[in-house]
Write a protein that holds these residues in place. Sequence first.
Motif, PDB file in Angstrom:
ATOM      1  N   ASN A  78       0.840  -1.197   0.000  1.00 21.20           N
ATOM      2  CA  ASN A  78       0.000   0.000   0.000  1.00 21.20           C
ATOM      3  C   ASN A  78       0.878   1.252   0.000  1.00 21.20           C
ATOM      4  O   ASN A  78       1.449   1.586   1.006  1.00 21.20           O
ATOM      5  N   PRO A  79       1.001   1.914  -1.094  1.00 15.25           N
ATOM      6  CA  PRO A  79       0.277   1.686  -2.337  1.00 15.25           C
ATOM      7  C   PRO A  79       1.046   0.892  -3.386  1.00 15.25           C
ATOM      8  O   PRO A  79       2.261   0.867  -3.388  1.00 15.25           O
ATOM      9  N   ASP A 101       5.382   0.411  -1.403  1.00 13.89           N
ATOM     10  CA  ASP A 101       5.568   0.169   0.028  1.00 13.89           C
ATOM     11  C   ASP A 101       5.402  -1.341   0.214  1.00 13.89           C
ATOM     12  O   ASP A 101       4.819  -2.006  -0.647  1.00 13.89           O
TER      13      ASP A 101
HETATM   14 MN    MN Z   1       2.016   2.567   2.912  1.00 16.81          MN
END
Ligand code: MN
Length: 383
Positions: free
Chosen positions: A191-192, A205
């Motif tokens: 995310n993302p 991430d």
């Molecule tokens: Mn993140």
Amino acid sequence: MDLLEYQGKQLLERYGMTQSPGRAAHDVDAAVAVAEEVGYPCVLKAQVKIGGRGKAGGIKIAESAQQAREHAAAILGMDIRGFTVHELWVQRAVEIEDEYYAAVVFDRSAKRPLVMLSTRGGVDIETVAAETPEAIATLHVDPLTGFKPFHGRRLAFEAGVARDVVFAVATLLGQLYAAFCGEEAMLAEINPIVITPAREVLALDAKVTLDDSALFRHPANAALTDLSDADPQELMAVERGLTYVKLDGDIGIFGNGAGLVMSTLDVVAGAGGAPANFLDAGGGAKADSIVAAIEVILSDPKVRAVLVNVFGGITRCDEVARGLIEAVRLLEPAVPFVVRLDGTNDVEARELLTAAALPGVVTEPTMDGAAARVVALAAERSA
Ligand code: MN
Ligand code: GDP
């Protein structure tokens, strides 16, 4: 075991996941050197085992070596909700057109891995999950068939992924699932996932939690253990093979068996006290392991009194008494001990303790009585 973002990224890279190039750095000079290597703009990211780093100011974009230096100096040593930043990940910044979210977790009630995908990734995914859970497409995977390319495409269509990146997103999900199984993870989350203006799909991430019980099958992962942020008492306990959890209070707890220790915490709380730790010496504890355990408890400066609560089954109470006598003679604790021993060889144990006449050590026949006594002793010492 939680991995740092970059450790997770390196693990996912082995499964073919596409990412922006970068390297880890421990100090400002090293961070600037990586920035020069990857080029500008680059992103400097605090490596701590907690999310929301962006909002906390732990992620900054640098346009020049000068800025990279400033940001590195600002982020290193920063405290992000109780976690000190000891390391940075520096990578080439990417342009973001869209942010998606993907994760594989264990769904214990379904007894299957659950794959999730959403086109509303980024820093507010928690709000999305809470307010519009239908914006997250989900799929339980049958572990026998595994995660197939069509599963990935189905999730991508359900989540409303842009047509031109459906295949790339499905591929990424397959890699995430393969890593989750291959490394025996409990969680693998991106995310993302970003879609760049050039319509590239990258993992920006990574959050990976590995199954501690399976680490022995993955020596390379086991070596990733980051102890720099661990609590000193917890480190000491790990080295001694003890089950120990640090808590906020001032009453040290020593017990045998997780169930007994948990009810001891309850009884102490019920008597108005606050436990300083959870220490389970396990079954069949021998004298020397008791000394080791008491030493861990006493090394916590917050401890004002110690409650030893042992029910003898496999563990023999006389053995515990011997360990305790040795510990008190060796460590000369500055705080009082309340001891409750019941079960196998308890009479002998109490005789040993009486004969030893240890200063500051009292025995109590019941668990409730022992809890009340230790709470009173701790309160006296804080007054
Ligand atoms: Mn993140
Ligand atoms: P988290 O806050 O701990 O989840 O850290 P992330 O790695 O997810 O980063 C948080 C946010 O920073 C992302 O959602 C992006 O909006 C932004 N960010 C991180 N890296 C880049 C980058 O390379 N380029 C741009 N433009 N933004 C980035």
